[in-house]
Design a protein around this motif. Sequence first.
Motif, PDB file in Angstrom:
ATOM      1  N   CYS A 159       0.740  -1.440  -0.253  1.00  0.00           N
ATOM      2  CA  CYS A 159      -0.052   0.269   0.216  1.00  0.00           C
ATOM      3  C   CYS A 159       0.584   1.197   0.053  1.00  0.00           C
ATOM      4  O   CYS A 159       1.955   1.406   0.873  1.00  0.00           O
ATOM      5  N   CYS A 213       0.490   2.956   3.707  1.00  0.00           N
ATOM      6  CA  CYS A 213       0.844   2.842   4.679  1.00  0.00           C
ATOM      7  C   CYS A 213       2.088   1.487   4.617  1.00  0.00           C
ATOM      8  O   CYS A 213       2.202   1.397   5.991  1.00  0.00           O
ATOM      9  N   CYS A 248      -6.401  -1.262   0.279  1.00  0.00           N
ATOM     10  CA  CYS A 248      -5.070  -1.564   1.590  1.00  0.00           C
ATOM     11  C   CYS A 248      -6.752  -2.075   2.441  1.00  0.00           C
ATOM     12  O   CYS A 248      -7.749  -1.545   2.613  1.00  0.00           O
ATOM     13  N   CYS A 255      -5.456   0.219   5.937  1.00  0.00           N
ATOM     14  CA  CYS A 255      -6.194   1.104   5.954  1.00  0.00           C
ATOM     15  C   CYS A 255      -7.713   1.419   5.599  1.00  0.00           C
ATOM     16  O   CYS A 255      -7.733   2.433   5.433  1.00  0.00           O
TER      17      CYS A 255
HETATM   18 ZN   LIG Z   1      -2.533   0.606   3.700  1.00  0.00          ZN
END
Ligand SMILES: [Zn+2]
Length: 186
Positions: free
Chosen positions: A3, A6, A29, A32
């Motif tokens: 991702c 994050c 993701c 997150c």
């Molecule tokens: Zn993420």
Amino acid sequence: MNCPYCGYSEDKVIDSREAGGGIRRRRQCLKCGSRFTTYERLQPASLFVIKKDQRREEFDRDKLLAGIRKACEKRPLPTGTVDKLVDDIEAELYQGGKAEIPSAVIGDMVMERLKRLDHIAYIRFASVYREFADITTLKQEVDTLLSAGAETSPSQLPLLPTEELGVVKSRRARRKRGRVKIRSRT
Ligand SMILES: [Zn+2]
């Protein structure tokens, strides 16, 4: 693919469609919840360039791009022209379906396009690539261009301010005196 927000390594694909010969996937993701897009392209089979001395080298787009950029340096060409030119050549090479291409063929493809685009860039590229033996050969090439002037498109940029040729001339002369052999870059 981690991702981009994050760094988490797992995601789910929420949409998938073909785009420009590849696949575009919309992903989310799992940690997150951020959404991002990936493009997957089929890697074309390797293409090898056979050099003048018969050595083989894997085709290197960046190298080709750098050579053409150099020839087009400070020429008034629209942004993206050089990248487009390299894209065209690359596509034509891969579409040809051959595993090996002589470097001379690629050089000719470049010269053919530069000739239509900008005469100075053409002369610069040709003088490196063809290793013009002396100023006479270079002059012949320029004369050929001049006499072909009637066929060129009206959008063609004007040919050679004389000082430009002067630069080529003196560089050539220096090279000759120094006995430095200029290698082709393709
Ligand atoms: Zn993420």
